[in-house]
Design a protein around this motif. Structure first.
Motif, PDB file in Angstrom:
ATOM      1  N   GLY A  25      52.493  37.096  44.864  1.00  0.00           N
ATOM      2  CA  GLY A  25      52.179  38.672  44.031  1.00  0.00           C
ATOM      3  C   GLY A  25      50.927  38.301  43.238  1.00  0.00           C
ATOM      4  O   GLY A  25      49.914  37.236  43.447  1.00  0.00           O
ATOM      5  N   PRO A  26      50.159  39.872  43.206  1.00  0.00           N
ATOM      6  CA  PRO A  26      49.144  39.573  42.166  1.00  0.00           C
ATOM      7  C   PRO A  26      48.960  38.268  41.051  1.00  0.00           C
ATOM      8  O   PRO A  26      49.710  38.030  40.374  1.00  0.00           O
ATOM      9  CB  PRO A  26      48.882  40.576  41.045  1.00  0.00           C
ATOM     10  CG  PRO A  26      50.601  40.866  40.668  1.00  0.00           C
ATOM     11  CD  PRO A  26      51.586  40.313  41.889  1.00  0.00           C
ATOM     12  N   GLU A  27      47.417  37.974  41.165  1.00  0.00           N
ATOM     13  CA  GLU A  27      47.661  37.046  40.607  1.00  0.00           C
ATOM     14  C   GLU A  27      46.488  37.563  39.484  1.00  0.00           C
ATOM     15  O   GLU A  27      46.505  38.303  39.408  1.00  0.00           O
ATOM     16  CB  GLU A  27      46.018  35.686  40.749  1.00  0.00           C
ATOM     17  CG  GLU A  27      46.511  35.028  41.956  1.00  0.00           C
ATOM     18  CD  GLU A  27      45.518  33.805  42.570  1.00  0.00           C
ATOM     19  OE1 GLU A  27      44.530  34.064  42.437  1.00  0.00           O
ATOM     20  OE2 GLU A  27      45.823  33.522  43.701  1.00  0.00           O
ATOM     21  N   ALA A  28      47.102  36.566  38.243  1.00  0.00           N
ATOM     22  CA  ALA A  28      46.310  37.141  36.932  1.00  0.00           C
ATOM     23  C   ALA A  28      45.117  37.197  36.673  1.00  0.00           C
ATOM     24  O   ALA A  28      44.148  35.784  37.499  1.00  0.00           O
ATOM     25  CB  ALA A  28      46.335  35.902  35.531  1.00  0.00           C
ATOM     26  N   PRO A  29      43.782  38.406  36.309  1.00  0.00           N
ATOM     27  CA  PRO A  29      42.894  38.470  36.268  1.00  0.00           C
ATOM     28  C   PRO A  29      42.294  37.216  36.166  1.00  0.00           C
ATOM     29  O   PRO A  29      42.330  36.892  34.706  1.00  0.00           O
ATOM     30  CB  PRO A  29      42.784  40.052  35.950  1.00  0.00           C
ATOM     31  CG  PRO A  29      43.759  40.014  34.519  1.00  0.00           C
ATOM     32  CD  PRO A  29      44.842  39.042  35.797  1.00  0.00           C
ATOM     33  N   LYS A  30      40.919  36.992  36.396  1.00  0.00           N
ATOM     34  CA  LYS A  30      39.699  36.439  35.844  1.00  0.00           C
ATOM     35  C   LYS A  30      39.010  36.974  35.221  1.00  0.00           C
ATOM     36  O   LYS A  30      39.343  37.834  34.275  1.00  0.00           O
ATOM     37  CB  LYS A  30      38.686  35.591  36.939  1.00  0.00           C
ATOM     38  CG  LYS A  30      39.464  35.403  38.111  1.00  0.00           C
ATOM     39  CD  LYS A  30      38.261  35.004  39.187  1.00  0.00           C
ATOM     40  CE  LYS A  30      39.060  33.887  40.289  1.00  0.00           C
ATOM     41  NZ  LYS A  30      37.779  33.529  41.272  1.00  0.00           N
ATOM     42  N   ARG A  31      38.709  35.636  33.520  1.00  0.00           N
ATOM     43  CA  ARG A  31      38.455  36.017  32.594  1.00  0.00           C
ATOM     44  C   ARG A  31      36.654  36.318  33.070  1.00  0.00           C
ATOM     45  O   ARG A  31      36.053  34.856  33.240  1.00  0.00           O
ATOM     46  CB  ARG A  31      38.356  35.335  31.818  1.00  0.00           C
ATOM     47  CG  ARG A  31      40.238  35.769  31.250  1.00  0.00           C
ATOM     48  CD  ARG A  31      40.904  34.729  30.325  1.00  0.00           C
ATOM     49  NE  ARG A  31      40.281  35.369  28.941  1.00  0.00           N
ATOM     50  CZ  ARG A  31      40.772  35.919  28.167  1.00  0.00           C
ATOM     51  NH1 ARG A  31      41.888  36.938  28.376  1.00  0.00           N
ATOM     52  NH2 ARG A  31      39.859  36.015  26.605  1.00  0.00           N
ATOM     53  N   VAL A  32      35.778  36.552  31.902  1.00  0.00           N
ATOM     54  CA  VAL A  32      34.859  36.358  31.834  1.00  0.00           C
ATOM     55  C   VAL A  32      33.565  36.819  30.771  1.00  0.00           C
ATOM     56  O   VAL A  32      34.145  37.643  29.811  1.00  0.00           O
ATOM     57  CB  VAL A  32      33.693  37.588  32.886  1.00  0.00           C
ATOM     58  CG1 VAL A  32      32.297  37.192  32.742  1.00  0.00           C
ATOM     59  CG2 VAL A  32      33.935  38.059  34.421  1.00  0.00           C
ATOM     60  N   LEU A  33      33.031  35.793  30.387  1.00  0.00           N
ATOM     61  CA  LEU A  33      32.211  35.764  28.663  1.00  0.00           C
ATOM     62  C   LEU A  33      30.858  36.441  28.785  1.00  0.00           C
ATOM     63  O   LEU A  33      30.159  35.950  29.780  1.00  0.00           O
ATOM     64  CB  LEU A  33      32.405  34.985  28.341  1.00  0.00           C
ATOM     65  CG  LEU A  33      31.700  33.941  27.147  1.00  0.00           C
ATOM     66  CD1 LEU A  33      32.756  34.867  26.089  1.00  0.00           C
ATOM     67  CD2 LEU A  33      31.831  32.618  26.545  1.00  0.00           C
ATOM     68  N   VAL A  34      30.428  37.292  28.298  1.00  0.00           N
ATOM     69  CA  VAL A  34      29.502  38.082  28.415  1.00  0.00           C
ATOM     70  C   VAL A  34      29.072  37.877  26.928  1.00  0.00           C
ATOM     71  O   VAL A  34      29.294  37.898  25.727  1.00  0.00           O
ATOM     72  CB  VAL A  34      30.006  39.810  28.029  1.00  0.00           C
ATOM     73  CG1 VAL A  34      28.419  40.351  27.920  1.00  0.00           C
ATOM     74  CG2 VAL A  34      29.950  40.215  29.473  1.00  0.00           C
ATOM     75  N   GLY A  57      34.668  45.456  34.555  1.00  0.00           N
ATOM     76  CA  GLY A  57      35.566  44.302  34.583  1.00  0.00           C
ATOM     77  C   GLY A  57      37.033  45.211  34.752  1.00  0.00           C
ATOM     78  O   GLY A  57      38.225  44.700  36.185  1.00  0.00           O
ATOM     79  N   THR A  58      37.320  46.483  33.923  1.00  0.00           N
ATOM     80  CA  THR A  58      38.426  47.137  34.431  1.00  0.00           C
ATOM     81  C   THR A  58      38.477  48.173  35.632  1.00  0.00           C
ATOM     82  O   THR A  58      39.627  47.503  35.873  1.00  0.00           O
ATOM     83  CB  THR A  58      38.518  48.632  33.002  1.00  0.00           C
ATOM     84  OG1 THR A  58      38.389  48.220  31.579  1.00  0.00           O
ATOM     85  CG2 THR A  58      39.698  49.225  33.078  1.00  0.00           C
ATOM     86  N   LYS A  59      37.279  47.875  36.353  1.00  0.00           N
ATOM     87  CA  LYS A  59      37.733  49.031  37.622  1.00  0.00           C
ATOM     88  C   LYS A  59      37.696  48.030  39.309  1.00  0.00           C
ATOM     89  O   LYS A  59      38.051  48.259  39.911  1.00  0.00           O
ATOM     90  CB  LYS A  59      36.032  49.048  37.968  1.00  0.00           C
ATOM     91  CG  LYS A  59      36.128  50.662  37.041  1.00  0.00           C
ATOM     92  CD  LYS A  59      34.716  51.430  37.482  1.00  0.00           C
ATOM     93  CE  LYS A  59      34.881  52.888  36.126  1.00  0.00           C
ATOM     94  NZ  LYS A  59      33.389  53.436  36.543  1.00  0.00           N
ATOM     95  N   ASN A  60      37.161  46.469  37.977  1.00  0.00           N
ATOM     96  CA  ASN A  60      37.258  45.508  38.994  1.00  0.00           C
ATOM     97  C   ASN A  60      37.847  44.286  39.087  1.00  0.00           C
ATOM     98  O   ASN A  60      38.308  42.980  39.559  1.00  0.00           O
ATOM     99  CB  ASN A  60      35.707  44.965  40.057  1.00  0.00           C
ATOM    100  CG  ASN A  60      34.794  46.000  39.872  1.00  0.00           C
ATOM    101  OD1 ASN A  60      35.050  46.088  41.894  1.00  0.00           O
ATOM    102  ND2 ASN A  60      34.585  46.369  38.976  1.00  0.00           N
ATOM    103  N   ASN A  61      38.737  44.330  38.294  1.00  0.00           N
ATOM    104  CA  ASN A  61      40.057  43.492  37.772  1.00  0.00           C
ATOM    105  C   ASN A  61      39.744  42.166  37.202  1.00  0.00           C
ATOM    106  O   ASN A  61      40.391  41.026  37.765  1.00  0.00           O
ATOM    107  CB  ASN A  61      41.627  43.135  39.300  1.00  0.00           C
ATOM    108  CG  ASN A  61      42.350  42.349  39.111  1.00  0.00           C
ATOM    109  OD1 ASN A  61      43.344  42.688  37.963  1.00  0.00           O
ATOM    110  ND2 ASN A  61      43.213  41.562  39.695  1.00  0.00           N
ATOM    111  N   PHE A  62      38.686  42.360  36.352  1.00  0.00           N
ATOM    112  CA  PHE A  62      38.790  40.916  35.910  1.00  0.00           C
ATOM    113  C   PHE A  62      38.836  41.613  33.808  1.00  0.00           C
ATOM    114  O   PHE A  62      38.322  42.700  33.570  1.00  0.00           O
ATOM    115  CB  PHE A  62      37.805  40.069  36.065  1.00  0.00           C
ATOM    116  CG  PHE A  62      35.884  41.190  36.451  1.00  0.00           C
ATOM    117  CD1 PHE A  62      35.252  40.993  34.646  1.00  0.00           C
ATOM    118  CD2 PHE A  62      35.655  41.791  37.587  1.00  0.00           C
ATOM    119  CE1 PHE A  62      33.660  41.140  35.468  1.00  0.00           C
ATOM    120  CE2 PHE A  62      34.124  42.453  37.453  1.00  0.00           C
ATOM    121  CZ  PHE A  62      33.332  42.336  36.264  1.00  0.00           C
ATOM    122  N   LEU A  63      39.154  40.635  33.350  1.00  0.00           N
ATOM    123  CA  LEU A  63      38.864  40.825  32.323  1.00  0.00           C
ATOM    124  C   LEU A  63      37.352  40.060  31.270  1.00  0.00           C
ATOM    125  O   LEU A  63      37.193  39.143  31.259  1.00  0.00           O
ATOM    126  CB  LEU A  63      39.964  40.016  31.096  1.00  0.00           C
ATOM    127  CG  LEU A  63      41.423  40.721  31.444  1.00  0.00           C
ATOM    128  CD1 LEU A  63      42.625  39.004  30.913  1.00  0.00           C
ATOM    129  CD2 LEU A  63      41.428  41.657  31.028  1.00  0.00           C
TER     130      LEU A  63
END
Length: 497
Positions: A25-34, A57-63
């Protein structure tokens, strides 16, 4: 007709849950620090850029977590993120502790994205400059220019036209890392003010110290962050930097900097006579020099230092006992190195090796490695620090042996008769003289030395000394060498430094 009660429906759905995840199933979205902290110029586009990164991030599945709080650069926080974006940062934004944590993050396999002024950041941290890929040099006025795509196979460039004409603030760079893989370059004939020539990189990526780094120079204006092509460009860089493997901190090599409160200040001794240099031995006893000739040894059981040897030295001008270093293989050979000014009629400095038995220096064991000719008619600038670097290479700093006083407004190039002691052209500016330099040699077991590759002059170049590594110094009084990178640091000391 088959009917399923509401209770049965719930049981049925719950039964499918483990099957769903077991099947991938879907993995948890990756996270990015700005990260957008500024300690220099602040771009008005930062807030617009942060919002653009959040939308990506919202459109491409990362937080996306946005911050200007440098305390986020600690191990527990950084472990959460697949990539860190330096968005128009400027100046010294991280302290020593935070720098070490970020190095460890990259070494563990983390990702870095630099946007525009990220290269106008951390000039005193060479590791970061290599990671970013270059440092900012200058920029002309904002204008349109042609960006030529060099590699269209990367996710950051595969949607871009071969020649991309756009408006931005175009940086010139210095200290460009030769290992970067250039994705796009500027056509300097298409605008005014370029200084990097035909190969003017403007976007690149590379593997660095265990991690992945992507940089794009574009991103000065607010309008940039609503440009679909630019957003695809940055998105491709972010995806590359995030990678597809989890962090592995077992691969981190940088040491965590201990908190200052973990250290205890111990006074070794009082009322010393011009102490110059010290060295810590493997058993944690300490050797240090006094300029007028004494060598002192501190051991914890002594409670203070004691004189173990006294050298017969010339102490005029700034001369005397100047430099001290411990051989990298001291545990086996018990060798130490001292740079000093021997008494007598010959105006010169000696770099010598001695054997130290843990209690006293064997003066009869002296091996004279190197002689630096000087003058003893006028002051000043002796230099005299020595330090070992990687591969057993020994660095020695020498002053320009030039009087900085009473020159009647002249710089250190006084060519008037009888004024040679005020003329550094004979020393620091002379390729065939060892003064006003930082030298690099490789001491050998027999008391001689060889010349490592990479010094300033070729070993057979006429009218040069192959020992010279850096030249043109006034008084490089103390030097240090990063044992991991080989970077050399020094401070110029003197009333005119």
């Amino acid at each position: 007709m088959i009917s399923i009660s509401s209770v049965a429906k719930k049981l049925f759905i719950l039964a499918l849950v483990p099957l769903f995840f077991a099947c991938g199933g879907p993995e948890a979205p990756k996270r990015v620090l700005v990260f957008s902290k500024t300690m220099g110029f602040r771009h008005s586009s930062i807030e617009t850029g942060v919002e653009a990164m959040k939308k990506l991030g919202t459109k491409n599945n990362f937080l996306v977590t946005a911050t200007e709080d440098a305390s986020m650069f600690n191990e527990d926080s950084l472990k959460q993120f697949a990539a860190v974006i330096f968005l128009n940062t400027t100046g010294d934004v991280l302290d020593t502790y935070q720098q070490a944590f970020f190095e460890r993050y990259i070494q563990a396999g983390g990702g870095y994205v630099g946007v525009h002024a990220a290269t106008d950041t951390e000039y005193q941290w060479p590791w970061y400059g290599k990671l970013a890929g270059a440092y900012f040099l200058s920029h002309p006025r904002q204008q349109k220019a042609d960006v030529h795509i060099v590699d269209s196979t990367h996710p950051s460039t595969d949607s871009l036209p071969a020649v991309w004409n756009r408006f931005d603030e175009w940086y010139n760079f210095r200290d460009i890392n030769p290992n970067i893989h250039v994705l796009a370059k500027l056509d300097e004939s298409s605008y005014e003010g370029g200084k990097n020539g035909e190969n003017h990189p403007i976007a690149w990526y590379h593997d660095y110290d265990g991690g992945r780094a992507f940089y794009t120079e574009m991103g000065h204006t607010e309008e940039t962050y609503s440009d679909p092509l630019y957003l695809k460009h940055v998105l491709g860089g972010i995806k590359y930097a995030m990678g597809d493997k989890p962090l592995d901190y077992s691969k981190a090599t940088s040491m965590i900097v201990p908190e200052e409160n973990r250290f205890k200040k111990v006074i070794l001794d009082y009322n010393l006579d011009e102490p110059t240099e010290m060295a810590v031995l493997p058993d944690e006893s300490i050797l240090f020099l006094e300029r007028k000739g004494n060598v002192r040894l501190y051991k914890e059981e002594f409670g203070k230092s004691k004189v173990i040897n006294t050298f017969d030295v010339y102490t005029g001008q700034e001369d005397g006992m100047m430099g001290l270093a411990i051989d990298p293989d001291y545990a086996n050979n018990h060798w130490i190195y001292i740079y000093y000014s021997p008494a007598g009629d010959k105006p010169e400095q000696h770099l010598s090796r001695f054997t130290f038995d843990g209690e006293t220096i064997d003066m009869e064991s002296e091996k004279l490695l190197l002689v630096v000719k000087t003058q003893r008619d006028e002051c000043c600038h002796t230099g005299g620090s020595i330090a070992f670097g990687p591969h057993g290479n020994l660095f020695l700093s020498t002053g320009d042996d030039t009087n900085p006083f009473g020159n009647g407004g002249f710089g250190p190039m006084d060519e008037r008769p009888g004024r040679s002691a005020w003329d550094a052209q004979r020393s620091s500016g002379n390729t065939n003289d060892l003064r006003g330099k930082i030298l690099r040699i490789k001491p050998e077991a027999d008391g001689t030395y060889t010349i490592p590759d990479g010094n300033l002059f070729a070993k057979d170049a006429p009218k040069t000394r192959p020992e010279i590594y850096v030249m043109g110094n006034r008084n490089p009084y103390r030097i240090s060498v990063d044992q991991k990178t080989g970077y050399l640091y020094w401070g110029e000391v003197g009333p005119d430094a």
